[in-house]
Write an enzyme that holds these catalytic residues in place. Sequence first.
Site, PDB file in Angstrom:
ATOM      1  N   GLU A 175       0.809  -1.224   0.000  1.00 30.59           N
ATOM      2  CA  GLU A 175       0.000   0.000   0.000  1.00 30.59           C
ATOM      3  C   GLU A 175       0.844   1.277   0.000  1.00 30.59           C
ATOM      4  O   GLU A 175       0.739   2.120   0.899  1.00 30.59           O
ATOM      5  CB  GLU A 175      -0.958   0.011   1.203  1.00 30.59           C
ATOM      6  CG  GLU A 175      -1.920  -1.157   1.207  1.00 30.59           C
ATOM      7  CD  GLU A 175      -2.981  -1.097   2.302  1.00 30.59           C
ATOM      8  OE1 GLU A 175      -3.931  -1.878   2.232  1.00 30.59           O
ATOM      9  OE2 GLU A 175      -2.864  -0.250   3.217  1.00 30.59           O
ATOM     10  N   GLU A 373      -5.084  -8.815   0.571  1.00 32.37           N
ATOM     11  CA  GLU A 373      -5.737  -8.469   1.837  1.00 32.37           C
ATOM     12  C   GLU A 373      -7.212  -8.256   1.584  1.00 32.37           C
ATOM     13  O   GLU A 373      -7.604  -7.671   0.574  1.00 32.37           O
ATOM     14  CB  GLU A 373      -5.181  -7.178   2.457  1.00 32.37           C
ATOM     15  CG  GLU A 373      -3.858  -7.292   3.143  1.00 32.37           C
ATOM     16  CD  GLU A 373      -3.400  -5.970   3.763  1.00 32.37           C
ATOM     17  OE1 GLU A 373      -4.266  -5.170   4.204  1.00 32.37           O
ATOM     18  OE2 GLU A 373      -2.187  -5.724   3.797  1.00 32.37           O
TER      19      GLU A 373
END
Length: 470
Positions: A175, A373
């Site tokens: 991220e 995720e």
Amino acid sequence: MEKFSQETRHNYQFPKHFWWGSAASGPQTEGAADREGRKPSIWDYWYTIEPDCFHKGIGPENTSDFYHRYKQDIQLMKETGHNSFRTSIQWSRLIPDGAGEVNPEAVNFYNRVINELIANNIEPFINLYHFDMPMAMQEKGGWECRDVVDAYVDFAKTCFQLFGDRVNYWFTFNEPIVPVEAGYLYQLHYPKIVDFKRAAQVAHHTIVAHAKAVEVFKNLRIDGKIGIILNLTPSYPRSQDPEDVQAARVADLFFNRSFLDPVTKGRYPEELIEILRDRELLPVVEPGDLETIRENPIDLLGVNYYQPRRVKKKEEILPEGAAFMPEHLFDPYIMPGRKINPHRGWEICEEVIFDIMIDLRDNYGNLPFFISENGMGVEGEAKFRNAEGYIEDHYRIEFIQNHLKWVHKGLLEGANCLGYHLWTFMDNWSWTNAYKNRYGLVEVDLDNHLKRTIKKSGRWYKQLSENNGF
């Protein structure tokens, strides 16, 4: 008959060798923050100066103690059906000053973890950066500083050389847009700066660091795959009004394609460049940067998906002279009747995962990817403990199933998805939220010596993995 059907008793059968597992990170699980040579990251430092920014004052030294309990935890991974597991190597543990000496205690620890995973038939997926800049590097300017980019590339090379004989799947960043947004726009993470031009520089340097690490990996001729993990938040317009549609397109440029395009297509979106050029917000790009980005596409993409972004045309009046923010070009939109996780305040919209899969299929060359995720944070889970002593988190099982139904549909439509990793294996410390919301398949009891207990979802996840479907 469905394309992947092997056992008719399962409505949703997944391809052979599908990855079932979970994701975590070093800084959120290891603990031992000041042990055996590790030095502070920005999180340790921030906690010393502003402990009130952390939920209940719980800082980054109070994590789940994976550093000392990794053998027990890996056995629990096996018991919950893991065939793969992602964690990260902490830069501040391996090279405590960010550059220079490698810490032999850290090498020993990560070797033991990797070997233990392999011994239990769990494929290690190793990520190199999960928001945890060594404080020694932040003092040089963090991702704004070119020397820090070079130091990161050296760190990556060290990891490849030390562990590349056993690790087949590498990721440069998790991220990477989060440190940009949270640290340089919205004051959610240290250094809590609000400056779009500096944020753009941080983003560019992160992408250069990523591309250079990919280049090093390829030059070392390591037998494995390298990629990056992006949190994709597809943007949906309030309506089909052209101004709403354009607002969604612009939000998508800033929050998805700003990273997705350079790491896959080797170039920044032209429309985003135009927006920033018009406002004199383009970062400094050094000679060779764009070539490095162009010549080093990823092998594999990790997709973190939690929620969509919904927007509408700009209706709020901007304060005069306000420093530029992406939200100057659109307004957030709260869709009436949306399903929501009340603990996290996030919308739950499972079919968006299918939209991501089709977008990657149609607009990104159907590159190999996996859901790296997806998860549900819940506060106060102890109230769901049953007479047998474990948490009956039926809501988490339902959450996973409802997302996997759309993953399965995407597979049937030809998307190149290789697996599904839940966030996360065991309840862990989560940045400024500490242990407020629990995400794990395994409970960590903070009041009972960090005792681990498999939740109902963990038992179900083992069945999911063993049956390769549900």
